[in-house]
Each structure stands twice: as C-alpha cells, then as structure tokens.
Write a protein that holds these residues in place. Structure first.
Motif, PDB file in Angstrom:
ATOM      1  N   ILE A   1       2.527  13.592 -17.881  1.00 45.21           N
ATOM      2  CA  ILE A   1       3.460  12.468 -17.815  1.00 45.21           C
ATOM      3  C   ILE A   1       3.490  11.785 -19.180  1.00 45.21           C
ATOM      4  CG2 ILE A   1       4.030  10.273 -16.704  1.00 45.21           C
ATOM      5  CD1 ILE A   1       2.552  11.308 -14.217  1.00 45.21           C
ATOM      6  N   GLY A   2       4.675  11.729 -19.776  1.00 45.07           N
ATOM      7  CA  GLY A   2       4.816  11.140 -21.106  1.00 45.07           C
ATOM      8  C   GLY A   2       4.480   9.662 -21.115  1.00 45.07           C
TER       9      GLY A   2
ATOM     10  N   VAL B   1       4.208   8.370  -7.944  1.00 44.86           N
ATOM     11  CA  VAL B   1       5.451   8.786  -7.284  1.00 44.86           C
ATOM     12  C   VAL B   1       6.091   9.942  -8.043  1.00 44.86           C
ATOM     13  CG1 VAL B   1       7.789   8.055  -6.644  1.00 44.86           C
ATOM     14  CG2 VAL B   1       5.849   6.524  -6.241  1.00 44.86           C
ATOM     15  N   HIS B   2       6.147   9.822  -9.371  1.00 46.04           N
ATOM     16  CA  HIS B   2       6.741  10.885 -10.194  1.00 46.04           C
ATOM     17  C   HIS B   2       6.030  12.215  -9.970  1.00 46.04           C
ATOM     18  CE1 HIS B   2       8.487  12.877 -13.725  1.00 46.04           C
ATOM     19  NE2 HIS B   2       7.258  13.254 -14.025  1.00 46.04           N
TER      20      HIS B   2
ATOM     21  N   ASP C   1       0.838  -1.206   0.000  1.00 43.78           N
ATOM     22  CA  ASP C   1       0.000   0.000   0.000  1.00 43.78           C
ATOM     23  C   ASP C   1       0.870   1.252   0.000  1.00 43.78           C
ATOM     24  OD1 ASP C   1      -2.276  -1.805   0.685  1.00 43.78           O
ATOM     25  OD2 ASP C   1      -1.310  -1.865   2.648  1.00 43.78           O
ATOM     26  N   LEU C   2       1.833   1.330  -0.899  1.00 45.94           N
ATOM     27  CA  LEU C   2       2.882   2.346  -0.795  1.00 45.94           C
ATOM     28  C   LEU C   2       2.339   3.752  -0.623  1.00 45.94           C
ATOM     29  CD1 LEU C   2       5.832   3.193  -0.833  1.00 45.94           C
ATOM     30  CD2 LEU C   2       5.721   3.261  -3.326  1.00 45.94           C
ATOM     31  N   VAL C   3       1.479   4.199  -1.529  1.00 40.62           N
ATOM     32  CA  VAL C   3       1.016   5.586  -1.474  1.00 40.62           C
ATOM     33  C   VAL C   3       0.216   5.841  -0.203  1.00 40.62           C
ATOM     34  CG1 VAL C   3      -0.434   7.316  -2.591  1.00 40.62           C
ATOM     35  CG2 VAL C   3       1.100   5.905  -3.969  1.00 40.62           C
TER      36      VAL C   3
ATOM     37  N   THR D   1       0.769   2.773 -12.890  1.00 44.74           N
ATOM     38  CA  THR D   1       0.083   3.810 -12.110  1.00 44.74           C
ATOM     39  C   THR D   1       0.937   4.268 -10.932  1.00 44.74           C
ATOM     40  OG1 THR D   1      -2.080   2.932 -12.735  1.00 44.74           O
ATOM     41  CG2 THR D   1      -1.987   4.335 -10.780  1.00 44.74           C
ATOM     42  N   LEU D   2       1.545   3.323 -10.218  1.00 46.86           N
ATOM     43  CA  LEU D   2       2.352   3.685  -9.065  1.00 46.86           C
ATOM     44  C   LEU D   2       3.540   4.551  -9.474  1.00 46.86           C
ATOM     45  CD1 LEU D   2       2.989   3.480  -6.071  1.00 46.86           C
ATOM     46  CD2 LEU D   2       4.186   1.325  -6.525  1.00 46.86           C
TER      47      LEU D   2
END
Length: 417
Positions: A410-411, A153-154, A78-80, A148-149
């Motif tokens: 985001i490219g 983060v970016h 569940d990083l975010v 998505t993750l």
C-alpha cells in the motif's frame, strides 16, 4: 442457473444504491428462469432475539437474512470486527444451504464487506466466484489511504478483486480504477451499468404540486440534491455555489434530501455561506415523497467529487427532472453534457454555478435534455439487458487455478498519482 448472491444491503436494509442494485438484479434473474438465493443481514443493532434469521421467498427470490450475533459490535465504531462478524453469520447460513443439498453454480459477491463469506462459500461449493466492485476505499478518499482503517478496507478489496474468477464494474471509469488499484488486467473486467425501473418513478400531478408548495411556497426555483451526506458527494460545493445562483436568480432554494455523517458540517457550511435560510435539510424521504420532490425541482444537482456510477442520475431522469452533474467517475457516462443534462468538473464551484444558471435561464432547453435523458433509460439502462449480460459473465466463469495471495503493498502517497 443456481446463483448465490451475497450483499450487506438488501431491501428493506438499504444504505445506498447497492441494495437497490442487488434487489433489481435478483428480480430480473428470477424472471428469466434462474434460481437465486440472496444472503444478506438483519438491521444493524439488532440480535437473534429481536430479529432472528429469516429464510423467505420474496418475489421468487429466496432471501436468507442472517441475525446479528450477541457480540456488542457497532458498525461506526468497530467496522472491521463488525464486518467479520456479519461474514461469519453469512458463512454459517451458507454452509447450512450446502448441507441441505442446495449448491450454487456461481457465487456472486457485491463489494468488499462480503469478501470473507463469499470466498469461503465459493470454495466450499467448488463454484466460481464473481465479484461486482461498486466503489473503492481509495476512490472515496481521493486516493489517500493514510489511516489504518483505510488500508484494512483497501487490502480486503484487493483480495476480492484478485481472488474472484470474474470481475464486474458499473462503469468504464470504475473498470480503470479497479485495474489500477488492484493490479488486475482491465480486459478481464466486464462493465455492466446499473439499471432502473422507470415505472417506479411515475408520480401524480397532485403530488408534484404538493411537493412544490411544501419546498417553495413562494414559487421560487428549487434545486434538489438527494443521496448520502458524505464529503465525496460534494454537497459542500453546491452550497458554495448557491449564493452565486441566487444573485442571478433571486429566491432560488436548495433542498438536500438524505442522511449521513456530514449533515451537521453541511449545515455549518450553509451558515458560513449565509444561505442557511435558503437550504432545507429534508432528511430521509419515502420513495413517493422523493419522486414528487424530484419532479417538482427546477433541476436535480449531483455535485459528486467521487461517483462510481450515479444511480441517482437515472432516478432523476426517470422522474423527468433536468440534470446538472459533475463528471466524476460514472456520472460522466450517465449524463451526456448538452444532450441529457449539463456537466461540470468535480469541485469546480464556478462551473457548477454556471451550469445551474444555464438551466434556470432556459427552462425549455432544460426540458428537452430531460426528455432525452428519460428516453435513454429504456435502451442503455434496462435491467433486463443488464441481467442478460450478468448471466453471460456467470456462464463464462470457471474456477481458476491460482497460487496463494500475499498482502498487497500500500503506497504511502496518493495511490492515484
């Protein structure tokens, strides 16, 4: 100055080089007469009952280590959400500092994981926000932000870089990367290298001999890698090069020290290359064990595909080991090819093998390069000098007027091309 630092790592909770960086910087700032409070966290998977919030002074640094909230959140899964929860706990602890009357002259955020509390506390205290970008999500994934993750983060990294009043990177390579990825002017980014305390890496001769006997009982040359076992660290390239090295120097062994998500995959790579018996996965080593292993090695090999700085190269130099390193990112600035070590292009297995063989072919020349690398630590990578440079950034920082920030585009392809 009164400095509020935020970091998701701080000893003894250390995941990589970031924790050691923040600890050393805070220590040197306090020695120089500044007042430092570090907001950090308790170990993952604990809670306020097993590991309550601590507020202690360690070596002159006030460390506020926040407890995890009751929510069942797991970093790997569940990083975010986990990062947001940690940030919420840090924000509450930081606001408590303001309520008791302590106000910082500057807020210093270390990497994207503390963006939310750093922005909130800088605004609440009306202090300038300084951010050190230690690495980027795009860099860790070779320019691809396809999941998505990765994009989440970016976008937080972009927010931190564009919201900060002053930016710091640990190498010129990272300055260029940050300027390109986050659309900020490179002239506004200060480069301050990581530093090292060479005394920490002094080791007794008896410990070196013990390490040599443990890792190579028959006296064969030992190559050492230490660091996180992740794809970007390039250990797979070192394993692929090992058969070629062993053909020229029979019996050569490889010790891989560290932990990470790619450990089992790397074991499988060693099996595929038919060198499994020649590769020792030593896991986590204590500082004393690691220093002895470094000093006993014929060469420390750092085959990174991506490396913002490469503090492990400084640690190897401090312990007196010959260095073989890729030119990825900051490693190309830390290891000077032919002077303080030997270098090769990232991912070039043939060049890696040739560089290692060159060290084993001429131990005397390798020893001279190792001495030059160690001597350079006192000038280019001294923590006192780095702390002075950081204070200059603090003093120059002012709260800037800026409009609202929208979401970054985001490219869909490789963002480095």
């Amino acid at each position: 100055m009164r400095v509020l630092m935020l970091s998701w790592e701080y000893p003894p909770v250390v995941v990589g080089g970031l924790g050691r960086h923040v600890h050393a910087l805070a220590d040197r700032l306090v020695r120089a007469g500044h007042e430092v409070v570090v907001l950090c966290r308790q170990p993952e998977g604990t809670d306020a009952v097993t590991h309550p919030t601590e507020d202690v002074v360690l070596g002159g640094v006030r460390v506020v280590r926040v407890a995890e909230d009751p929510a069942h959140l797991v970093f790997e899964r569940d990083l975010v959400a986990w990062v947001l929860a940690m940030g919420h706990a840090m924000t509450r602890a930081g606001l408590a500092l303001l309520l008791e009357g302590w106000r910082p002259d500057v807020v210093h955020a270390h990497d994207w994981l503390v963006t939310h509390p750093a922005v909130a506390l800088a605004e609440a205290s009306q202090a300038p926000l300084v951010a050190t970008v230690h690495a980027t999500e795009a860099g860790r994934h070779s320019g691809w932000l396809s999941q998505t993750l990765n994009q989440q983060v970016h976008s937080v990294e972009w927010w931190l870089a564009n919201r900060a009043d002053e930016l710091i990177t640990c190498s010129a390579a990272m300055r260029a990367e940050v300027a390109h990825l986050f659309e900020v002017e490179p002239g506004g980014i200060t480069v301050l290298h990581n530093g090292i305390e060479p005394k920490r890496w002094r080791v007794r001769a008896a410990d070196v001999e013990a390490a040599r006997g443990r890792h190579s009982p028959d006296g064969a040359p030992v190559l050492l890698f230490f660091g996180r076992l992740e794809w970007e660290k390039g250990v797979q390239d070192l394993i692929a090069a090992l058969p070629r090295v062993r053909r020229r120097h029979p019996g050569t062994r490889l010790v891989v020290a560290g932990t990470g998500t790619h450990r089992e995959w790397l074991v499988e790579q060693a099996r595929k290359q038919k060198v499994k018996r020649a590769v020792e996965f030593a896991g986590h080593l204590s500082d004393r064990e690691l220093a002895a292993a470094i000093a006993s090695a014929a060469a420390v090999v750092l085959p990174s595909r991506y490396e913002p700085f490469g503090i492990v190269a400084l640690e190897a130099a401090a312990a007196g080991a010959p260095l073989v390193a890729s030119t990825a990112g900051g490693l190309g600035e830390v290891v000077l090819d032919g002077e303080t070590g030997l270098s090769f292009p990232p991912g070039d297995v043939d060049a890696l093998a040739r560089a290692v063989c060159a060290v084993l072919d001429d131990r005397a020349a390798a020893g001279r390069r190792a001495k030059a690398a160690k001597a350079r630590l006192a000038t280019d990578f001294d923590w006192g000098t780095i702390a002075e440079g950081t204070v200059e950034v603090y003093r120059a920082a002012v709260v800037r007027e800026r409009g609202a920030l929208g979401r970054p585009k985001i490219g869909t392809g490789n963002v480095f091309l």
